[in-house]
Design an enzyme around this catalytic site. Structure first.
Site, PDB file in Angstrom:
ATOM      1  N   GLY A 129     103.537  68.831  19.725  1.00 33.35           N
ATOM      2  CA  GLY A 129     103.416  69.793  19.026  1.00 33.35           C
ATOM      3  C   GLY A 129     103.628  71.431  19.506  1.00 33.35           C
ATOM      4  O   GLY A 129     103.081  71.952  18.669  1.00 33.35           O
ATOM      5  N   ASN A 147     102.500  58.548  15.571  1.00 32.23           N
ATOM      6  CA  ASN A 147     100.962  59.314  15.560  1.00 32.23           C
ATOM      7  C   ASN A 147     100.447  59.701  14.510  1.00 32.23           C
ATOM      8  O   ASN A 147     101.073  60.923  14.218  1.00 32.23           O
ATOM      9  CB  ASN A 147     100.268  59.435  16.918  1.00 32.23           C
ATOM     10  CG  ASN A 147      99.124  60.062  16.462  1.00 32.23           C
ATOM     11  OD1 ASN A 147      98.811  59.730  15.703  1.00 32.23           O
ATOM     12  ND2 ASN A 147      98.180  60.841  17.776  1.00 32.23           N
ATOM     13  N   TRP A 148     100.367  59.548  13.230  1.00 32.00           N
ATOM     14  CA  TRP A 148     100.122  60.610  12.022  1.00 32.00           C
ATOM     15  C   TRP A 148      99.281  61.387  12.399  1.00 32.00           C
ATOM     16  O   TRP A 148      99.101  62.441  11.800  1.00 32.00           O
ATOM     17  CB  TRP A 148      99.941  59.460  10.268  1.00 32.00           C
ATOM     18  CG  TRP A 148     101.448  59.261  10.152  1.00 32.00           C
ATOM     19  CD1 TRP A 148     102.377  59.211  10.823  1.00 32.00           C
ATOM     20  CD2 TRP A 148     101.213  58.511   9.035  1.00 32.00           C
ATOM     21  NE1 TRP A 148     103.372  57.742  10.310  1.00 32.00           N
ATOM     22  CE2 TRP A 148     103.010  57.865   8.986  1.00 32.00           C
ATOM     23  CE3 TRP A 148     101.046  57.351   8.471  1.00 32.00           C
ATOM     24  CZ2 TRP A 148     103.006  56.865   8.625  1.00 32.00           C
ATOM     25  CZ3 TRP A 148     100.699  56.688   7.393  1.00 32.00           C
ATOM     26  CH2 TRP A 148     102.304  56.697   6.879  1.00 32.00           C
ATOM     27  N   LYS A 149      97.715  61.181  13.307  1.00 35.34           N
ATOM     28  CA  LYS A 149      96.669  62.029  13.580  1.00 35.34           C
ATOM     29  C   LYS A 149      96.096  62.131  11.724  1.00 35.34           C
ATOM     30  O   LYS A 149      95.662  61.096  11.339  1.00 35.34           O
ATOM     31  CB  LYS A 149      97.480  63.648  14.185  1.00 35.34           C
ATOM     32  CG  LYS A 149      97.905  63.717  15.236  1.00 35.34           C
ATOM     33  CD  LYS A 149      98.708  64.849  15.445  1.00 35.34           C
ATOM     34  CE  LYS A 149      99.502  64.732  16.813  1.00 35.34           C
ATOM     35  NZ  LYS A 149      99.104  65.466  17.969  1.00 35.34           N
ATOM     36  N   HIS A 154      94.044  60.544  23.383  1.00 35.94           N
ATOM     37  CA  HIS A 154      95.326  61.167  23.672  1.00 35.94           C
ATOM     38  C   HIS A 154      94.246  62.875  23.858  1.00 35.94           C
ATOM     39  O   HIS A 154      93.410  62.936  23.465  1.00 35.94           O
ATOM     40  CB  HIS A 154      94.754  61.269  22.193  1.00 35.94           C
ATOM     41  CG  HIS A 154      96.062  62.335  21.325  1.00 35.94           C
ATOM     42  ND1 HIS A 154      96.381  63.319  20.981  1.00 35.94           N
ATOM     43  CD2 HIS A 154      97.672  61.588  21.262  1.00 35.94           C
ATOM     44  CE1 HIS A 154      97.549  63.942  20.267  1.00 35.94           C
ATOM     45  NE2 HIS A 154      98.429  63.042  20.298  1.00 35.94           N
ATOM     46  N   GLU A 193      93.680  65.873  22.321  1.00 33.80           N
ATOM     47  CA  GLU A 193      92.842  65.814  20.389  1.00 33.80           C
ATOM     48  C   GLU A 193      91.649  65.591  21.518  1.00 33.80           C
ATOM     49  O   GLU A 193      90.968  66.316  20.443  1.00 33.80           O
ATOM     50  CB  GLU A 193      93.919  66.321  20.399  1.00 33.80           C
ATOM     51  CG  GLU A 193      94.958  66.787  20.013  1.00 33.80           C
ATOM     52  CD  GLU A 193      96.269  66.445  19.180  1.00 33.80           C
ATOM     53  OE1 GLU A 193      95.989  65.443  18.060  1.00 33.80           O
ATOM     54  OE2 GLU A 193      97.302  67.100  19.089  1.00 33.80           O
TER      55      GLU A 193
HETATM   56  C1  PEP Z   1     101.006  63.332  19.786  1.00 33.24           C
HETATM   57  O1  PEP Z   1     100.074  64.094  19.386  1.00 33.24           O
HETATM   58  O2  PEP Z   1     100.765  62.294  20.252  1.00 33.24           O
HETATM   59  C2  PEP Z   1     102.336  63.966  19.755  1.00 33.24           C
HETATM   60  C3  PEP Z   1     103.753  63.973  20.311  1.00 33.24           C
HETATM   61  O3  PEP Z   1     102.919  65.043  19.156  1.00 33.24           O
HETATM   62  P1  PEP Z   1     104.053  65.793  18.805  1.00 33.24           P
HETATM   63  O4  PEP Z   1     105.575  64.559  19.144  1.00 33.24           O
HETATM   64  O5  PEP Z   1     103.970  66.434  17.404  1.00 33.24           O
HETATM   65  O6  PEP Z   1     104.233  66.788  19.964  1.00 33.24           O
END
Ligand code: PEP
Length: 266
Positions: free
Chosen positions: A192, A27-29, A112, A114
């Site tokens: 994160g 997931n590049w966000k 998600h 976020e």
């Molecule tokens: C995410 O936001 O879906 C995620 C898993 O991020 P990270 O791998 O950076 O914890």
């Protein structure tokens, strides 16, 4: 006789478990550009019948990445990071499930943490989004996960149950096979944070999710993937757990080297 039946049951469970293809989704966000698309599309990822690799770039890059993947005959699948709760109409700025499908998305992340925190995505909205995606032939990757406070108050399983409740109702009503969806367990405290859940903590929740979904068709085909600070250092131990069928990766999906490093060896 009983021993034989038990052995057959164990063997069947083992076989079904290993029938589920491992799914690693990046997931590049709100990151990435055309250059990163070229790098990923131009990389020879391992092609294994037991592995699906999905990259979820920002929506605006989906179509060009789709062209690049075709040009390089790359095995990558593409996913989106969100979809509109509406199917069509006067909803300025929204992108529908059908549009995502046309742009080349085979998967789409919904719910998600976020988006739940910053864009008021409720459990009910996630269920509606899932319905649109299934209709458009896009597999939803449905994210669930508890906050640190919920975990400390032993509320993890209750939170997950509440998040999945409307999802389960729709799947049952519409007799949708679990093979068409993916559930992502993403504890908020691990996303994160550089502090992933331990393989045992994640396995416990994944097992519970599979039990919760038992009365939905084909639960043995349900892929439940873990997300939260997955890297090359911890992926093998997480993926070795019986109910962890893959990983949802944020930070480590932003460079080829870190992403290649966490892919499973088999
Ligand atoms: C995410 O936001 O879906 C995620 C898993 O991020 P990270 O791998 O950076 O914890």
């Amino acid at each position: 006789m009983y021993v034989l039946v038990a052995l057959v049951n164990i063997a069947t469970r083992f076989w079904v478990m290993h029938m589920r293809k491992c799914l690693i989704a990046g997931n590049w966000k709100l990151n990435g550009d055309h250059t990163l698309c070229e790098q990923f599309a131009g990389t020879a990822f391992p092609t294994k019948p037991s592995l699906d690799i999905v990259i979820c770039p920002p929506t605006v890059l989906l179509q060009s990445m789709h062209q690049l993947v075709k040009k390089y005959s790359n095995c990558l699948h593409l996913g989106a990071q969100d979809v509109s709760v509406e199917a069509q109409g006067a909803y300025t700025g929204e992108i529908s499930a059908k549009m995502l499908h046309e742009a080349g998305a085979q998967y789409c992340i919904i719910g998600h943490s976020e988006r739940r925190a910053n864009f008021a995505e409720t459990n009910e909205k996630v269920a509606i989004k899932m319905t649109h995606l299934l209709k458009a032939n896009v597999s939803p990757i449905i994210c669930v996960g508890e906050s640190r406070e919920a975990r400390e108050q032993q509320q993890t399983l209750a939170v997950i149950e509440a998040q999945l409740s409307p999802i389960k109702a729709v799947l049952q009503q519409q007799a949708v096979s679990c093979a068409q969806i993916v559930i992502g367990y993403e504890p908020l405290w691990a996303v994160g944070s550089d502090r992933p859940a331990s393989p045992e903590q994640a396995q416990q929740v994944h097992q519970h999710i599979r039990q919760l979904m038992t009365d939905v068709p084909d639960v043995d085909a349900l892929r439940i993937i873990y997300g939260g600070s997955v890297t090359a250092h911890n992926s093998a131990a997480l993926l070795a757990m019986p109910d962890i069928d893959g990983a949802l990766v944020g930070g480590a999906a932003l460079s080829i080297d870190s992403f290649l490093g966490l892919l499973p060896a088999v």
